[in-house]
Write an enzyme that holds these catalytic residues in place. Structure first.
Site, mmCIF file in Angstrom:
data_model
loop_
_atom_site.group_PDB
_atom_site.id
_atom_site.type_symbol
_atom_site.label_atom_id
_atom_site.label_comp_id
_atom_site.label_asym_id
_atom_site.label_seq_id
_atom_site.Cartn_x
_atom_site.Cartn_y
_atom_site.Cartn_z
ATOM 1 N N LYS A 70 0.815 -1.220 0.000
ATOM 2 C CA LYS A 70 0.000 0.000 0.000
ATOM 3 C C LYS A 70 0.846 1.265 0.000
ATOM 4 C CE LYS A 70 -2.324 -1.036 3.694
ATOM 5 N NZ LYS A 70 -1.817 -2.408 3.904
ATOM 6 N N THR A 71 1.839 1.324 0.865
ATOM 7 C CA THR A 71 2.639 2.547 0.977
ATOM 8 C C THR A 71 3.380 2.830 -0.319
ATOM 9 O OG1 THR A 71 2.906 2.259 3.363
ATOM 10 C CG2 THR A 71 4.484 3.696 2.255
ATOM 11 N N GLU A 116 -3.538 6.084 1.339
ATOM 12 C CA GLU A 116 -3.314 4.713 1.795
ATOM 13 C C GLU A 116 -4.375 4.407 2.851
ATOM 14 O OE1 GLU A 116 0.119 2.233 4.274
ATOM 15 O OE2 GLU A 116 0.667 4.032 3.148
#
Length: 476
Positions: A138-139, A181
């Site tokens: 995600k990051t 995110e």
């Protein structure tokens, strides 16, 4: 929500920029508990940019809290009911006990208490938005999307769980779209939705135990992913990851990305090298152009492909987006190049569960160097649940130096120890795994033996990152 138009007109709609129509009331005072955390600090920056008065508190000072203070955000050390004086809105994680003195004082004073996911929901629904969900990546994917959109000629705002070098921050303020995110470790994420959900993958992380925000079962967590998708205008999901198609059945509009035949956005002709991977991007069979990601590993090709897909969906210039990603070095603690030791390359990576560890090891192998991993298991419960898979994920490293488990406030679990991993690896024939609980021994060994053909990767979600800085002679 505004409807997934898929054109550059999205950039014209304001999200969090200082000049936006959603500009906040400067007399409204937000206070954020745990403001030194990577997520809360990003919220603080976004709220300040919208014109609100912002303050926060945390247990200890850090680089992040000091930077916030330089940006004009007041940060108090420790937690105290007195912090609620003149506060209008208190933002806190659902993990904070309802009996916490600050929460009690807020309720008694009539201060509105907002969970962090409630605040994120407001930001996502304020205009065109991209929410990145999934167990892994995600990051990095959120960072890549923001960088690609900016490179493509748009002006994104961003909320990221890591420091993005291009922004020198975990937040970016722009006119839109807003890229965020969305962390599934907080169960409240399932109440949210956005314009474009980017769904990377789904496994069983953040499941079980007595963590306040964790899921009881993986099925419950995956139902949360499905709910987020169904509440979004459209979903862009990874066609290479088994099971995502089923979880996306409730979406109003479905698009796919990956290497798989039939993916709407497809990466083909991959050419990996020691520094990254070059590839070609197709949109429903039509070539969009050439791309490159300067981070090794197939997983990073997929992350970059998702970012290029979003830039294309929002009407950005593909060539410019691809150029921005080619020079992207990754967010903090995601395949972060720290320096060198005796010619050995030193990398730090947040990988802490089996899939992430395996991907990081594969990325290290792509460099063609001897792979030497310093691994710190994270949490007793996670280790109990996955130590065999962690051991298997580390088998392709040439050498593994194993630290003790990072407790992360958990109480020890009887019989759960880092040596479960090293013992399994030895039993499976690995001759280069060593349990070294004394960090001084790790430093000495690597300083004595590091060579130009090595890549040393510090790996884990705890404080193992400090070792990479010590090895490279970089200030902590």
């Amino acid at each position: 929500m505004s409807g997934a138009s898929g054109t550059s007109q999205s950039a014209a709609a304001a999200v969090t920029g200082p000049s936006s129509s959603t500009q906040g009331d400067p007399s409204l005072h937000y206070h954020l508990m745990g403001v030194g955390g990577i997520g809360m600090s990003a919220f603080a920056r976004l709220l300040q940019a919208r014109g609100y008065q912002v303050s926060g508190c945390d247990e200890t000072a850090s680089d992040l809290t000091r930077q916030l203070e330089r940006e004009g955000i007041s940060v108090a050390l420790g937690h105290d009911a007195a912090h609620m004086a003149d506060v209008d809105v208190l933002v806190a994680s659902e993990a904070v006990p309802k009996s916490h003195p600050e929460l009690v004082a807020a309720r008694e004073a009539g201060v509105q208490v907002r969970p962090r996911m409630g605040l994120l929901d407001e930001l996502l629904r304020a205009g065109p938005s991209v929410g990145v969900i999934g167990t892994h990546g995600k990051t990095t994917t959120t960072s890549m999307i923001a960088v690609a959109l900016q490179g493509a000629g748009l002006d994104p705002s961003a909320f990221v769980g890591g420091i993005v070098p291009e922004f020198a921050s975990n937040a970016r303020i722009g006119s839109g779209p807003f890229v965020a995110e969305v962390d599934e470790s907080d169960r409240a994420f399932a109440e949210l939705g956005c314009e474009t959900a980017v769904f990377t993958n789904a496994e069983d992380d953040h499941v079980g135990g007595n963590q306040a925000t964790y899921w009881e079962t993986v099925e419950e967590q995956h139902a949360g992913f499905a709910r987020f998708v169904s509440q979004s205008d459209r979903v862009l999901f990874c066609a290479d990851w088994p099971g995502l198609e089923t979880l996306c059945e409730g979406a109003a509009e479905r698009l796919t990305y990956g290497q798989a035949e039939g993916a709407d956005y497809r990466a083909v002709n991959l050419h990996p090298d020691a520094e990254g991977t070059s590839f070609t991007v197709h949109w429903r069979g039509e070539e969009l152009g050439q791309a490159r990601v300067g981070l090794p590993g197939v997983h990073n090709v997929l992350n970059a492909l998702a970012a290029l897909a979003v830039a294309h969906l929002y009407g950005g210039n593909f060539t410019q987006a691809a150029g921005a990603l080619a020079s992207f070095g990754g967010p903090g603690r995601r395949w972060q190049r720290i320096g060198e030791l005796n010619g050995a390359l030193i990398i730090d990576d947040y990988a802490h569960n089996a899939t992430k560890v395996a991907a990081a090891v594969q990325a290290a192998r792509q460099t063609g160097r001897r792979v030497r991993v310093v691994f710190q298991p994270h949490r007793y419960l996670r280790t109990q649940q996955s130590w065999p898979r962690l051991a298997d994920a580390l088998m392709d490293a040439d050498e593994v130096l194993l630290l003790d488990i990072a407790a992360a406030s958990e109480a020890p679990i009887e019989g759960i120890h880092a040596t479960l991993i090293s013992t399994r690896m030895t039993e499976q024939g690995h001759t280069g795994v060593h349990y070294l609980p004394d960090r001084a021994d790790v430093l000495q060994l690597l300083r004595d033996t590091a060579a130009p053909g090595d890549i040393i990767v510090t790996m884990g979600a705890g404080d193992v990152w400090k070792l990479s800085r010590e090895l490279a002679g970089v200030a902590l």
